[in-house]
Design an enzyme around this catalytic site. Structure first.
Site, PDB file in Angstrom:
ATOM      1  N   ARG A 221     -14.472  13.280   9.429  1.00  0.00           N
ATOM      2  CA  ARG A 221     -13.190  13.919   9.790  1.00  0.00           C
ATOM      3  C   ARG A 221     -12.821  14.998   8.780  1.00  0.00           C
ATOM      4  O   ARG A 221     -12.261  16.034   9.128  1.00  0.00           O
ATOM      5  CB  ARG A 221     -12.085  12.853   9.858  1.00  0.00           C
ATOM      6  CG  ARG A 221     -12.197  11.961  11.093  1.00  0.00           C
ATOM      7  CD  ARG A 221     -11.344  10.719  10.961  1.00  0.00           C
ATOM      8  NE  ARG A 221      -9.963  11.029  10.637  1.00  0.00           N
ATOM      9  CZ  ARG A 221      -9.174  10.275   9.872  1.00  0.00           C
ATOM     10  NH1 ARG A 221      -9.618   9.153   9.351  1.00  0.00           N
ATOM     11  NH2 ARG A 221      -7.948  10.645   9.624  1.00  0.00           N
TER      12      ARG A 221
ATOM     13  N   LYS B 249      -8.718  -0.764   6.059  1.00  0.00           N
ATOM     14  CA  LYS B 249      -9.024  -1.168   4.681  1.00  0.00           C
ATOM     15  C   LYS B 249      -8.058  -2.261   4.218  1.00  0.00           C
ATOM     16  O   LYS B 249      -8.437  -3.195   3.526  1.00  0.00           O
ATOM     17  CB  LYS B 249      -8.968   0.050   3.761  1.00  0.00           C
ATOM     18  CG  LYS B 249     -10.172   0.962   3.974  1.00  0.00           C
ATOM     19  CD  LYS B 249     -10.060   2.305   3.289  1.00  0.00           C
ATOM     20  CE  LYS B 249      -9.161   3.252   4.015  1.00  0.00           C
ATOM     21  NZ  LYS B 249      -9.366   4.660   3.810  1.00  0.00           N
TER      22      LYS B 249
ATOM     23  N   SER C 293      -7.439   4.200   9.874  1.00  0.00           N
ATOM     24  CA  SER C 293      -8.229   4.272   8.655  1.00  0.00           C
ATOM     25  C   SER C 293      -7.566   3.467   7.529  1.00  0.00           C
ATOM     26  O   SER C 293      -8.201   2.617   6.880  1.00  0.00           O
ATOM     27  CB  SER C 293      -8.364   5.754   8.273  1.00  0.00           C
ATOM     28  OG  SER C 293      -8.840   5.903   6.975  1.00  0.00           O
TER      29      SER C 293
ATOM     30  N   ASP D  77     -15.091   3.151   8.646  1.00  0.00           N
ATOM     31  CA  ASP D  77     -14.045   4.092   8.225  1.00  0.00           C
ATOM     32  C   ASP D  77     -14.586   5.063   7.178  1.00  0.00           C
ATOM     33  O   ASP D  77     -14.279   6.253   7.216  1.00  0.00           O
ATOM     34  CB  ASP D  77     -12.827   3.338   7.676  1.00  0.00           C
ATOM     35  CG  ASP D  77     -11.846   4.316   7.048  1.00  0.00           C
ATOM     36  OD1 ASP D  77     -11.322   5.162   7.791  1.00  0.00           O
ATOM     37  OD2 ASP D  77     -11.653   4.278   5.820  1.00  0.00           O
TER      38      ASP D  77
ATOM     39  N   HIS E 258       0.854  -1.188   0.000  1.00  0.00           N
ATOM     40  CA  HIS E 258       0.000   0.000   0.000  1.00  0.00           C
ATOM     41  C   HIS E 258       0.887   1.235   0.000  1.00  0.00           C
ATOM     42  O   HIS E 258       1.870   1.306   0.740  1.00  0.00           O
ATOM     43  CB  HIS E 258      -0.888   0.013   1.250  1.00  0.00           C
ATOM     44  CG  HIS E 258      -1.741   1.237   1.335  1.00  0.00           C
ATOM     45  ND1 HIS E 258      -2.900   1.381   0.607  1.00  0.00           N
ATOM     46  CD2 HIS E 258      -1.589   2.397   2.023  1.00  0.00           C
ATOM     47  CE1 HIS E 258      -3.427   2.561   0.859  1.00  0.00           C
ATOM     48  NE2 HIS E 258      -2.649   3.206   1.715  1.00  0.00           N
TER      49      HIS E 258
HETATM   50  N1  URA Z   1      -6.070   8.024   3.773  1.00  0.00           N
HETATM   51  C1  URA Z   1      -6.976   7.252   4.393  1.00  0.00           C
HETATM   52  O1  URA Z   1      -7.408   6.221   3.846  1.00  0.00           O
HETATM   53  N2  URA Z   1      -7.403   7.593   5.603  1.00  0.00           N
HETATM   54  C2  URA Z   1      -6.968   8.704   6.246  1.00  0.00           C
HETATM   55  O2  URA Z   1      -7.397   8.945   7.362  1.00  0.00           O
HETATM   56  C3  URA Z   1      -6.042   9.509   5.605  1.00  0.00           C
HETATM   57  C4  URA Z   1      -5.598   9.151   4.359  1.00  0.00           C
END
Ligand code: URA
Length: 434
Positions: free
Chosen positions: A168, A187, A183, A161, A82
């Protein structure tokens, strides 16, 4: 349990219990806890932080809020990568075949891009015919056969999320390291890989601008991964300028294919080898980093990695002649050279401005319904440390409009010069294991 008491406790700097965090995530996902309480809670976390235990529990609760992808039908240790995002980042197209060339399965679920250039799927679709929609059975079958498949993300992964990130974004609470780490990792963990290599970008074009912040984020994500049973390594890599020379969809596929065919674009090749080496070591294919690196370098030289890429393109219905001969990839109508208005050493290339210039050309989306133009993009001719004469070409724009004024302006703004000699930036700043 009352949400107001949980907010109060965090506001006063106390660590929360596992049950309190799970109560919040479950309640918020179901709509039982309102946005105003979630906003106050996010702000309390922003100021008071979270312990590693709290962050791991938050992440796990977000994973458990939705579906998880079951990759158990794939034989072998599955390893994922990632990147926290950068301009010109086409590393996945090099790392995937490289890792697969060592016999390690790569099952990549990717998304489309919003803003700047396209995402992994958009870039792959520059290859005519290449299908990224497939059934789960087909995806698993392709990974087992070819060791590499890339598909669009399906399923409702980490819905907590999704909802929290949107909140957020409008409550000035994105920039809290435990929340960002939770976050991203929620994923990744929901995507089912056994091990994860994170490429955490640092610099002017990155989400995290300073090495200190990037390192803190990397450590937090590695701790979450290891805490939740996935071996995780983070590489902190430079994003003070775009990666490689090409930005745009067909442009990036062309550059990735060139690396796989043995060309040396130094930053791109080095970073790809670094990430792929850590991935194969985590997967247990090699006993140490050096053995992995030597073998993978050999697989770039001897064409093994390129052959995996070709097989992957064919298996997913793509026209392989387009990567064998990149002149067959979509081509823009106009090639416009942008010349330097001064002489000096290139000191800075603001990656974000280059990304926006590419988006103005049509390489990325300004809104989620925009159509991507695979043919347009930018070729950088000068990078940090290069000396430039006045009138020399800085970049070539590949455009479908003869006078892309906004892109030309944006590209010019991206470059800064110095009269003093400038060192090339360090590419790999750190590797974080635990
Ligand atoms: N990318 C994400 O997936 N989450 C965040 O909180 C910030 C950047």
């Amino acid at each position: 349990m009352r949400m107001v008491d949980v907010i109060h406790k965090k506001r006063n700097g106390q660590a929360l219990t596992d049950e309190e965090i799970q109560f919040f995530v479950q309640g918020y996902t179901k709509g039982e806890i309102p946005d105003y309480q979630a906003s106050a809670f996010m702000m309390a976390i922003y100021f008071q932080g979270m312990t590693p235990q709290e962050t791991a529990v938050l992440t796990k609760a977000m994973v458990d809020s939705g579906e998880t992808i079951d990759l158990s039908g794939i034989k072998g240790h599955k390893v994922d990568k990632h990147s926290t995002g950068g301009v010109g980042d086409k590393v996945t197209f090099i790392v995937g075949p490289l890792v697969a060339s060592a016999g390690v399965p790569v099952a990549k679920m990717s998304g489309r891009g919003l803003g700047h250039t396209g995402g992994t799927l958009d870039k792959l679709e520059a290859i005519a015919g290449l299908q990224i929609e497939m059934s789960k059975e087909q995806f698993i079958d392709n990974v087992n056969k070819y060791k590499l498949a890339v598909a669009g993300q399906t399923g409702n992964l980490a819905p907590a999320d999704k909802k929290l990130y949107a909140l957020r974004d409008v409550t000035a609470t994105v920039e809290a390291i435990p929340l960002i780490a939770g976050s991203i990792m929620s994923k990744k963990l929901a995507s089912g890989a056994d091990s994860i290599v994170l490429d955490v970008k640092t610099g002017s074009g990155a989400f995290m601008k300073t090495l200190e912040d990037s390192e803190a984020l990397a450590k937090e994500m590695v701790a979450i991964g290891n805490n939740l049973g996935r071996k995780t390594v983070a590489i902190i890599s430079d994003m003070n300028q775009p990666l490689g020379f090409e930005v745009g969809n067909a442009n990036e596929i062309k550059e990735a294919a060139a690396i796989l065919q043995g060309e040396n674009v130094e930053d791109l090749r080095t970073l790809s080898l670094e990430i792929a080496s850590h991935m194969t070591v985590l997967a247990g294919a090699f006993s140490d980093y050096k053995e992995a690196r030597d073998t993978l370098e050999a697989n770039l030289e001897n064409g093994k990695a390129y052959e995996v890429f070709r097989q992957f393109v064919i298996a997913q219905g793509g026209d392989v002649s387009m990567i064998d001969d990149p002149a067959k990839l979509p081509q823009a109508s106009f090639h416009i050279d942008v010349e330097s208005e001064q002489e000096g050493f290139v000191a800075e290339i603001d990656a974000e401005s280059i990304g926006i210039a590419a988006m103005y050309l049509g390489a990325g989306r300004a809104t989620k319904d925009d159509q991507i133009n695979h043919a347009v993009g930018i070729t950088l001719k000068k990078k940090i440390g290069d000396f430039v004469q006045k009138g020399e070409v800085l970049v070539t724009l590949h455009a479908d409009n003869a006078t892309p004024k906004d892109s030309i302006e944006k590209v010019k703004q991206a470059y800064r010069f110095s009269n003093e000699k400038v060192e090339r930036p360090t590419l790999i700043h750190k590797v974080i294991r635990d």
